[in-house]
Write an enzyme that holds these catalytic residues in place. Structure first.
Site, PDB file in Angstrom:
ATOM      1  N   HIS A  70     -64.699  39.690 -44.513  1.00  0.00           N
ATOM      2  CA  HIS A  70     -64.409  38.423 -43.900  1.00  0.00           C
ATOM      3  C   HIS A  70     -63.785  37.605 -45.119  1.00  0.00           C
ATOM      4  O   HIS A  70     -64.709  37.260 -45.897  1.00  0.00           O
ATOM      5  CB  HIS A  70     -65.279  37.818 -43.027  1.00  0.00           C
ATOM      6  CG  HIS A  70     -64.715  36.654 -42.368  1.00  0.00           C
ATOM      7  ND1 HIS A  70     -64.339  36.941 -41.172  1.00  0.00           N
ATOM      8  CD2 HIS A  70     -64.989  35.290 -42.437  1.00  0.00           C
ATOM      9  CE1 HIS A  70     -63.942  35.773 -40.677  1.00  0.00           C
ATOM     10  NE2 HIS A  70     -64.539  34.793 -41.453  1.00  0.00           N
ATOM     11  N   ASP A 117     -63.293  34.059 -46.370  1.00  0.00           N
ATOM     12  CA  ASP A 117     -63.243  32.604 -45.940  1.00  0.00           C
ATOM     13  C   ASP A 117     -62.585  31.843 -46.702  1.00  0.00           C
ATOM     14  O   ASP A 117     -63.017  31.566 -47.817  1.00  0.00           O
ATOM     15  CB  ASP A 117     -64.768  32.292 -46.015  1.00  0.00           C
ATOM     16  CG  ASP A 117     -65.548  32.887 -45.026  1.00  0.00           C
ATOM     17  OD1 ASP A 117     -65.254  32.683 -43.839  1.00  0.00           O
ATOM     18  OD2 ASP A 117     -66.442  33.809 -45.274  1.00  0.00           O
ATOM     19  N   HIS A 157     -59.506  34.289 -42.616  1.00  0.00           N
ATOM     20  CA  HIS A 157     -60.235  33.134 -41.828  1.00  0.00           C
ATOM     21  C   HIS A 157     -59.517  31.834 -42.749  1.00  0.00           C
ATOM     22  O   HIS A 157     -60.250  31.531 -43.628  1.00  0.00           O
ATOM     23  CB  HIS A 157     -61.623  33.410 -41.652  1.00  0.00           C
ATOM     24  CG  HIS A 157     -61.866  31.987 -40.665  1.00  0.00           C
ATOM     25  ND1 HIS A 157     -63.279  31.654 -40.584  1.00  0.00           N
ATOM     26  CD2 HIS A 157     -61.245  30.992 -40.190  1.00  0.00           C
ATOM     27  CE1 HIS A 157     -63.198  30.415 -39.914  1.00  0.00           C
ATOM     28  NE2 HIS A 157     -62.464  29.922 -39.637  1.00  0.00           N
ATOM     29  N   GLY A 198     -67.158  25.522 -42.955  1.00  0.00           N
ATOM     30  CA  GLY A 198     -67.147  24.858 -44.597  1.00  0.00           C
ATOM     31  C   GLY A 198     -68.043  25.404 -45.411  1.00  0.00           C
ATOM     32  O   GLY A 198     -67.874  25.405 -46.585  1.00  0.00           O
ATOM     33  N   GLY A 235     -71.883  28.331 -46.139  1.00  0.00           N
ATOM     34  CA  GLY A 235     -72.634  29.388 -45.503  1.00  0.00           C
ATOM     35  C   GLY A 235     -73.779  28.940 -45.423  1.00  0.00           C
ATOM     36  O   GLY A 235     -74.374  27.832 -45.754  1.00  0.00           O
ATOM     37  N   GLY A 236     -74.847  29.731 -44.619  1.00  0.00           N
ATOM     38  CA  GLY A 236     -76.244  29.486 -44.549  1.00  0.00           C
ATOM     39  C   GLY A 236     -76.782  28.627 -43.718  1.00  0.00           C
ATOM     40  O   GLY A 236     -77.746  28.198 -43.500  1.00  0.00           O
ATOM     41  N   ASP A 292     -68.760  33.595 -35.609  1.00  0.00           N
ATOM     42  CA  ASP A 292     -69.051  33.192 -37.111  1.00  0.00           C
ATOM     43  C   ASP A 292     -69.816  32.051 -37.281  1.00  0.00           C
ATOM     44  O   ASP A 292     -69.534  30.990 -37.043  1.00  0.00           O
ATOM     45  CB  ASP A 292     -67.594  33.040 -37.720  1.00  0.00           C
ATOM     46  CG  ASP A 292     -67.756  32.828 -39.113  1.00  0.00           C
ATOM     47  OD1 ASP A 292     -68.694  32.967 -39.891  1.00  0.00           O
ATOM     48  OD2 ASP A 292     -66.508  32.598 -39.896  1.00  0.00           O
ATOM     49  N   GLY A 326     -74.218  31.626 -38.921  1.00  0.00           N
ATOM     50  CA  GLY A 326     -75.560  31.566 -38.645  1.00  0.00           C
ATOM     51  C   GLY A 326     -75.972  32.752 -37.870  1.00  0.00           C
ATOM     52  O   GLY A 326     -77.052  32.791 -37.235  1.00  0.00           O
ATOM     53  N   SER A 344     -74.965  35.833 -45.511  1.00  0.00           N
ATOM     54  CA  SER A 344     -76.234  36.061 -46.154  1.00  0.00           C
ATOM     55  C   SER A 344     -77.093  36.961 -45.304  1.00  0.00           C
ATOM     56  O   SER A 344     -77.965  37.446 -46.318  1.00  0.00           O
ATOM     57  CB  SER A 344     -76.623  34.558 -46.411  1.00  0.00           C
ATOM     58  OG  SER A 344     -76.878  34.085 -45.041  1.00  0.00           O
TER      59      SER A 344
END
Length: 219
Positions: free
Chosen positions: A32, A34, A67, A146, A148-149, A179, A181, A202
């Protein structure tokens, strides 16, 4: 069983190629990509994602799931078509009108690439319905795009469920991708709601055993 698209957003600069190899051998289904422009979203990852695509084109045969979290969709479509991705997804929210959306769809499909449209958590799923017969995938953002995490926003699970119900009722063949969490605590909710593909970053790259984590996410 869902497919797993591994987000490269949180990759560390050191040992990148080894990490990409480890992800592939862990039996992910997609890489993926980003792509952020610093305008539509705060972060700018475009150059880093181009670099990753260059690596992957030389070392991997796994499909690329691109994406685009960008304002200038046309330019970024051109930039990433050169890597022959499997999917290019753009955000519904950046289009000025229906005609522009249909033009982006046309350009992507003319290059034998599957088309996805993404919606942010606050965008009503009904806004994408008229485009479903022309595309291959809807990416439902389960966090704000915008970075991650983040933690999955619970209300987005109902959007996946509503979309699944709609495409089944209308007999439309389109994949649903979720996409944001997604980890072992949340993956069951999005799978039960009807997601076909999950994006996880992650949860995989911070685990001690990529293959074990990918298998658990798929199950």
């Amino acid at each position: 069983m869902v497919e797993v698209s591994a987000s490269l957003l949180g990759l560390k600069n050191e040992n990148t190629i080894q990490t990409l190899y480890n992800l592939e051998t862990a039996k992910i289904d997609y890489f993926h990509i980003d792509v952020m422009d610093g305008e539509f979203v705060e972060n700018n990852t475009a150059n880093r994602m181009i670099e990753y695509c260059e690596y992957l084109n030389s070392i991997s045969n796994l499909p690329l799931d691109v994406h685009l979290m960008v304002k200038d969709v046309s330019s970024y479509i051109s930039s990433f078509l050169v890597f022959e991705p499997n999917i290019i997804t753009f955000h519904l929210e950046v289009a000025r009108d229906k005609e522009q959306i249909m033009e982006w769809i046309k350009v992507i499909k003319e290059n034998n690439v599957r088309v996805g449209i993404s919606v942010k958590p606050d965008t009503k799923i009904e806004e994408v319905e008229e485009f479903l017969p022309f595309i291959h995938l809807v990416l439902v953002m389960t966090v704000e795009p915008g970075k991650g995490g983040q933690e999955l926003i619970p209300k987005t699970v109902e959007k996946i469920r509503a979309l699944k119900r709609y495409v089944q009722d209308k007999k439309i063949e389109v994949d649903i991708e979720a996409d944001g969490g997604i980890n072992l605590d949340t993956v069951g909710f999005v799978k039960e709601a009807g997601a076909d593909i999950i994006v996880s970053g992650s949860a995989i790259t911070n685990s001690d055993n990529y293959a074990d984590m990918v298998e658990k996410l798929k199950r």
